[in-house]
Design a protein around this motif. Structure first.
Motif: not given
Ligand SMILES: [Fe+2]
Ligand SMILES: [Fe+2]
Lengths: 313, 104
Positions: A87-116
């Protein structure tokens, strides 16, 4: 700030090891790269709570449960520090959270594996947080002040994550054959995805050059990956577990553990959204966001009501 | 006061931005720990406790609406802070003391 003289001045500051602060002039591309990187990092912390949260109700003892809750809570905090840094770089957290919820944001691929199994929780702390520590220790020196400060705070908490994971793995590895087998199975499934956490080879990493030039990163993906392997192989051996890589071999000359090639097809498939749990993760985030709406609304209404009251008084 | 009200009023969802200052030792200054979003001061304080005082000893927390902070700008660097740099006589090293004399 795009003219050459200013660019030159900025590079000089970077080369002199100065930290860049939010109000300083910076190239637009530096700002953009940082928003991309910090927000992806923040999303990873948040989504990273899900695979482990999955086991909180099934932890094998009260102590393990307390530790796991504390770890998952830390990860929420990490996400929060990082969203604030973005946010210090001039973007709102709401916007970032929305990107995640819309499936547009990337995150570390590791968390797409299941914990069996429960062993996965140990292996995540040991390998996934272990890999994150290697990466984050470097990022604690990043040239952007708020990112670096968030990282320093995070690094202080990660050690607990890794050690609680190692303790789980070591306990199971020293247990009855079924437990040891379960631990080994978890290592087999998580080893390669953990190596993928460091990203593509330097030669295939489009952002690496500029990130190194601007000292956002000070080591390359391959350097960090090698460091992680060198640290981890002896730990696995000490616990009597094997690494699922027939090409793993110590090179006494370089003092490196050489390792086999990563399955990059798998890596890019998971990044593209075709991993085992991509959809499940985003859906879980959406549900949490929906289910939490009444709490946010109530808190806002309460705050508004009190603001009115103190106006009258 | 109405200015401040406005600033701490909820925004699009998570509330306004607050800057958090934490005191970790008795007698030590409050240091900036980070920031967070909250709809009001009370929740800001509770969230700050959860986020910035999860472990280790914390004695006191200040929460300050981010908009209430006025910061100097980097362009000020030269002229604004100049008075602090060009007055060597403000430093003890500027003054000579007789040889062999202990000042303290
Ligand atoms: Fe984390
Ligand atoms: Fe962690």
């Amino acid at each position: 700030m795009e003219d050459n003289a200013k660019m030159e001045q900025f590079q000089q500051r970077i080369d002199a090891g100065e930290k860049i602060e939010p109000k300083d002039s910076m190239p637009e591309k530096y700002r953009k790269q940082l928003i991309r990187m910090i927000s992806q990092h923040a999303h990873s912390e948040i989504v990273g709570m899900l695979p482990e949260g999955n086991w909180i109700t099934r932890a094998p003892s009260l102590q393990r449960k307390l530790s796991l809750i504390a770890k998952v809570q830390d990860e929420a905090g990490h996400g929060l520090y990082l969203y604030c840094a973005a946010e210090t770089l001039g973007i709102d957290r709401d916007e970032l959270v929305q990107q995640l919820l819309d499936g547009k944001a990337k995150y570390s691929s590791i968390f797409n594996y299941p914990t069996l199994t429960w062993a996965d929780i140990g292996v995540i702390g040991w390998l996934v947080d272990g890999a994150a520590i290697v990466n984050q220790t470097m990022l604690a020196k990043a040239s952007y002040g708020p990112y670096s400060r968030a990282m320093i705070r995070i690094c202080k908490e990660e050690n607990f994550h890794k050690r609680q994971g190692m303790e789980i793995v070591a306990t199971m590895a020293a247990g009855v054959p079924a437990q040891k087998k379960m631990a080994q199975d978890a290592v087999n499934r998580w080893w390669w995805p953990s190596l993928m956490m460091f990203g593509p080879h330097d030669s295939d990493s489009p952002n690496s050059g500029v990130l190194l030039k601007w000292k956002v990163k000070t080591k390359t993906n391959d350097e960090l990956r090698q460091r992680f392997v060198n640290l981890t192989v002896p730990q696995a051996r000490a616990m009597g577990l094997s690494i699922p890589d027939p090409n793993l071999k110590y090179d006494p000359e370089t003092k490196n553990w050489n390792f086999g090639e990563i399955d990059w097809d798998e890596f890019y498939q998971v990044i593209k959204g075709n991993g085992p749990c991509n959809e499940e993760r985003i859906e879980a985030r959406r549900k949490a966001h929906r289910d939490g709406a009444w709490v946010r609304d109530a808190a806002a209404a309460y705050a508004a009501k009190h603001a009115d009251k103190s106006n009258v008084a | 006061m109405s200015e401040q009200k406005k600033s701490t009023a909820p925004d699009s969802g998570d509330g306004a931005l607050w800057e958090i200052f934490v005191q970790e030792k008795q007698g030590a200054p409050h240091l900036h720990a980070g920031s967070l979003h909250a709809p009001d001061a009370e929740m800001a304080l509770q969230n700050a406790r959860d986020v910035y005082a999860r472990r280790g000893r914390v004695l006191s927390i200040w929460v300050v609406p981010a908009v209430a902070i006025t910061a100097s700008s980097p362009e000020d660097d030269g002229p604004f802070f100049e008075p602090g740099n060009d007055k060597v006589y403000r430093h003890p090293q500027f003054y000579k003391v007789p040889r062999g004399v202990k000042v303290f």
